[in-house]
Design an enzyme around this catalytic site. Structure first.
Site, PDB file in Angstrom:
ATOM      1  N   HIS A 121      -8.234  -1.857  55.433  1.00 53.69           N
ATOM      2  CA  HIS A 121      -8.599  -3.134  56.028  1.00 53.69           C
ATOM      3  C   HIS A 121      -7.379  -3.991  56.353  1.00 53.69           C
ATOM      4  O   HIS A 121      -6.407  -4.046  55.607  1.00 53.69           O
ATOM      5  CB  HIS A 121      -9.543  -3.910  55.093  1.00 53.69           C
ATOM      6  CG  HIS A 121      -8.967  -4.141  53.722  1.00 53.69           C
ATOM      7  ND1 HIS A 121      -8.171  -5.212  53.409  1.00 53.69           N
ATOM      8  CD2 HIS A 121      -9.089  -3.427  52.579  1.00 53.69           C
ATOM      9  CE1 HIS A 121      -7.829  -5.168  52.143  1.00 53.69           C
ATOM     10  NE2 HIS A 121      -8.376  -4.083  51.612  1.00 53.69           N
ATOM     11  N   ASP A 122      -7.426  -4.607  57.532  1.00 57.15           N
ATOM     12  CA  ASP A 122      -6.440  -5.594  57.990  1.00 57.15           C
ATOM     13  C   ASP A 122      -5.071  -4.998  58.302  1.00 57.15           C
ATOM     14  O   ASP A 122      -4.111  -5.747  58.505  1.00 57.15           O
ATOM     15  CB  ASP A 122      -6.286  -6.727  56.969  1.00 57.15           C
ATOM     16  CG  ASP A 122      -7.598  -7.424  56.676  1.00 57.15           C
ATOM     17  OD1 ASP A 122      -8.155  -8.044  57.596  1.00 57.15           O
ATOM     18  OD2 ASP A 122      -8.099  -7.313  55.535  1.00 57.15           O
ATOM     19  N   GLY A 139      -4.363  -1.991  52.152  1.00 59.50           N
ATOM     20  CA  GLY A 139      -4.728  -3.116  53.002  1.00 59.50           C
ATOM     21  C   GLY A 139      -3.560  -3.988  53.409  1.00 59.50           C
ATOM     22  O   GLY A 139      -2.548  -4.079  52.718  1.00 59.50           O
TER      23      GLY A 139
END
Length: 262
Positions: A121-122, A139
């Site tokens: 994520h991200d 992340g």
């Protein structure tokens, strides 16, 4: 003839260009958009608020746009954005972003993403990168253009990897890697400048010499980072052919958030 295999499940709300190919048993969710010329192989799952550009190739068993592996995620409509011309090999996983960051995971253009790679994520990955098999990003990792991550390397959350950097096989990376630098080991250590990569990408002798000079100031001169930044600024003026590249290294020192590999 339809380019969507009869066994594929494509939600009626998904937006696919008429030239998109979807292989057997693939599943595409309602919030997915896919651009012209992209090929989705068999047994691929693409879900979430995912936007994919043109001329990408997804091999079998990829999982794209899945929920973040973050216990703070509560189902918010975060996104995954993939550019053009990427090759995504078998069993690759790419997750949506989280509201704790920009809310979006990004992959740029013309990247080669080998089997079993994970983009968490991200993550923000640039263009023209190469990820070898089993390279893993936690992340919030940022990867610059033309970087190379070798097989089985693992990158700690929030790390930054600069443009044209090289991360060696099995490397455990917990700090940031400046542009053009080659790192390897567990824990990671700086091993020099990614000279071979720079030659392949057409860097001139003057540019490479300037980058090597900047590397020595950062790694071989016993300077603090603040002292190194001042010295690099002087190098920019002294070596105009490499000024842009030296400036990229100096600017990176200003944004490194986890300290640099030294």
């Amino acid at each position: 003839m339809s380019k969507i295999h009869p066994s594929a499940i494509v939600d009626p709300k998904a937006e696919l260009d008429s030239s998109v190919e979807v292989g057997p048993y693939s599943v595409i969710g309602p919030h997915v958009r896919i651009g012209a010329g992209t090929v989705v192989g068999p047994h691929v799952v693409i879900e979430g608020h995912t936007t994919i550009g043109k001329d990408n190739k997804f091999f079998q068993f990829c999982s794209i746009g899945g929920a973040p592996q973050d216990k703070k995620w509560k189902g918010e409509p975060t996104r995954l954005e993939i550019g053009d011309g990427n090759t995504v090999r078998e069993f690759v996983t790419m997750n949506l972003g989280t509201v704790q960051d920009e809310g979006v995971t990004r992959l740029g253009n013309d990247n080669w993403i080998s089997a079993y790679v994970h983009l968490a994520h991200d993550c923000q990955v640039g263009s023209h990168t190469i990820f070898s098999n089993n390279a893993q990003l936690a992340g919030h990792v940022v990867v610059g253009d033309h970087a190379i991550l070798s097989g089985y390397c693992g990158v700690h959350q929030f790390c930054k990897i600069g443009e044209h950097a090289f991360v060696g096989m099995y490397t455990s990376l917990t700090q940031d890697v400046p542009p053009f630098v080659l790192v390897s080991g567990n824990p990671a250590g700086a091993r020099g400048v990614n000279i071979e990569g720079l030659k392949r990408r057409g860097f001139s002798r003057e540019q490479i010499d300037g980058i090597r000079s900047a590397y020595k100031l950062i790694y071989r001169s016993n300077l603090t980072l603040e002292e190194a930044k001042a010295a690099l600024q002087e190098e920019e003026a002294r070596l105009p052919a490499a000024a842009k590249d030296i400036r990229a290294m100096r600017d990176f020192l200003g944004i490194a958030s986890r300290g640099i590999v030294r």
